[in-house]
Design a protein around this motif. Structure first.
Motif, PDB file in Angstrom:
ATOM      1  N   LYS A 152       0.663  -1.257   0.109  1.00  0.00           N
ATOM      2  CA  LYS A 152       0.038  -0.123   0.085  1.00  0.00           C
ATOM      3  C   LYS A 152       0.644   1.382   0.040  1.00  0.00           C
ATOM      4  CE  LYS A 152      -3.974  -1.888   2.276  1.00  0.00           C
ATOM      5  NZ  LYS A 152      -3.680  -3.583   2.050  1.00  0.00           N
ATOM      6  N   PHE A 153       2.148   1.249   0.366  1.00  0.00           N
ATOM      7  CA  PHE A 153       3.035   2.367   0.311  1.00  0.00           C
ATOM      8  C   PHE A 153       3.673   2.434  -1.055  1.00  0.00           C
ATOM      9  CE2 PHE A 153       3.469   1.676   5.125  1.00  0.00           C
ATOM     10  CZ  PHE A 153       2.592   2.552   5.278  1.00  0.00           C
ATOM     11  N   ARG A 246      -3.954   7.321  -3.434  1.00  0.00           N
ATOM     12  CA  ARG A 246      -2.733   7.334  -2.575  1.00  0.00           C
ATOM     13  C   ARG A 246      -3.046   7.348  -0.870  1.00  0.00           C
ATOM     14  NH1 ARG A 246       0.294  11.807  -6.302  1.00  0.00           N
ATOM     15  NH2 ARG A 246      -2.088  12.532  -5.894  1.00  0.00           N
ATOM     16  N   LEU A 250      -2.936   4.761   1.856  1.00  0.00           N
ATOM     17  CA  LEU A 250      -2.044   5.131   3.235  1.00  0.00           C
ATOM     18  C   LEU A 250      -2.989   4.654   4.562  1.00  0.00           C
ATOM     19  CD1 LEU A 250       0.414   6.274   4.512  1.00  0.00           C
ATOM     20  CD2 LEU A 250      -0.800   8.672   4.482  1.00  0.00           C
TER      21      LEU A 250
END
Length: 420
Positions: A152-153, A246, A250
């Motif tokens: 996910k990063f 994004r 996060l």
């Protein structure tokens, strides 16, 4: 003394490099949780089709866990893990060239082999440590689940900068690098293998034990639910709260990261207090969180003496994320405690048993996203995913009460593990 020191160094080297390899494998396994969103838009998929797309790699990674666990017992974890990682690299790279829905499904099946790494590494690292530290070792290795958060990063940054096709290409290179590091710094001990005269059927006999079925059910929640929600949360944030991908990724990592990293803490707690006590409290915490998460955004109109008055009931993004973080911590502890049960009850057959329990957890991670999508298509309620999970946790709590709690003191001086 020198021999013991050398063995200890090898054990920690194996644990560290295996955890790194598992983190990369899990990152690859969860790839569709992020890149599936632009693919969904590109192919105009509904929620059920998206659920199947996201879950396809989980199917292969689940089905292969039992044979991988058995092969690890027989041939050793080092060689099995290396071959498994090498086999996934071409499929990961080819993913960037897929254009049709069936392309993604077929290639996803091969990418999913990476998910089988759990059943290789768990018995591999456990046998390098004494029994009273195996919960810690398996917990540290299991912290590789945090690869879901790493995904996910990394993936959203690559996706926004270069497009979704760049993600699998970069992941293929990362997997190849992890394979090289694993081979250079891991070790093999022939004494950890099951003797050659033991047959597969001998290893599988203990699967008739009803306790194994119970552990499978527990793991289908704490691991299967973790995998399913890790795949589902980014698009949930985008749809429910209207966030950019994004920021959605996060915030979704607030569930995935503790759900992976803190598995090691769960292993230590399981060594100290016992698998039963930790699992019992994990289920109750999960039950409370899922109850609150299940409530849909609701406008309630009440007729008062002054006329109708409308109240809004629902979680905002901050409360939702906080509850998901707590749920992630609970699942992390639960994943470790279930495998502490296994190391306690099946020390000589960890590979085969961890394979079948891992299979159940993985199948939970495969089935749940598809059902999440189907429920949303049928009801139009996004929180129906949590309603389903809430019901599944109820099953575990009832089963655990009747088979364990009625005969066990959970708190106090005589609690399981209190004298450890």
């Amino acid at each position: 003394m020198a021999s013991e020191l050398s063995k200890s160094k090898k054990a920690w080297s194996v644990l560290i490099v295996s955890t790194l390899a598992f983190t990369v494998c899990f990152m690859v396994w969860m790839m569709f949780g992020v890149i599936g969103i632009p693919i969904k838009k590109m192919l105009n998929l509904n929620a059920t089709e998206f659920g199947l797309l996201a879950a396809t790699p989980v199917l292969t990674g689940s089905l292969i866990r039992v044979p991988l666990g058995i092969w690890t017992d027989r041939y050793g974890g080092r060689i099995v893990m290396a071959i498994l990682m090498a086999a996934t690299v071409p499929a990961i790279w080819l993913m960037s060239y897929a254009t049709a829905y069936w392309h993604f499904l077929v290639i996803g099946l091969f990418v999913g082999l990476a998910g089988g790494s759990f059943s290789v590494g768990t018995p591999y690292v456990a046998r390098w440590f004494p029994k009273n530290r195996q919960g810690m070792a398996m917990g540290v290795y299991g912290a590789g689940n945090s690869g879901a958060a790493v995904n996910k990063f990394v993936a959203p940054v690559l996706l926004v900068a270069f497009g979704w096709a760049m993600v699998p290409q970069v992941y293929a290179v990362i997997m190849l690098g992890a394979l090289v590091l694993f081979w250079l710094f891991s070790h093999s001990d022939p004494s950890h293998r099951v003797p050659s005269h033991v047959k597969f059927s001998d290893q599988l006999k203990s699967l008739k034990d009803p306790k194994v079925l119970k552990y499978c059910q527990y793991y289908s929640i704490v691991f299967g639910g973790y995998v399913a929600l890790s795949l589902w949360m980014v698009q949930y944030y985008v749809g429910e709260f209207g966030l950019d991908i994004r920021l959605a990724a996060l915030l979704a990592a607030c569930f995935s990261l503790p759900g992976g990293v803190l598995r090691a803490v769960g292993g230590v707690l399981s060594d100290k207090y016992g698998a039963h006590s930790v699992t019992w409290w994990v289920m109750w915490v999960s039950w409370v969180c899922l109850f609150l998460l299940s409530y849909p955004q609701t406008d309630l109109t009440v007729m008062t003496v002054n006329g109708p008055s409308t109240f809004h009931i629902g979680l905002n993004v901050y409360a939702f994320t906080a509850l998901m973080a707590i749920l992630g911590v609970a699942f992390a502890f639960g994943k470790a405690s279930v495998f502490k049960y296994i190391s306690d009850d099946y020390g000589a057959n960890i590979g085969a048993i961890s394979g079948i329990v891992g299979l159940a957890g993985g199948l939970g991670g495969f089935v749940l996203p598809i059902i999440f999508g189907a429920l949303m298509d049928l009801t139009g309620i996004r929180s129906s995913a949590f309603m389903l999970m809430y019901g599944v946790v109820w099953v575990s709590l009832i089963w655990m009460y009747w088979t364990e709690v009625r005969r066990t003191e959970v708190m106090g001086r005589n609690a399981v593990g209190a004298q450890a």
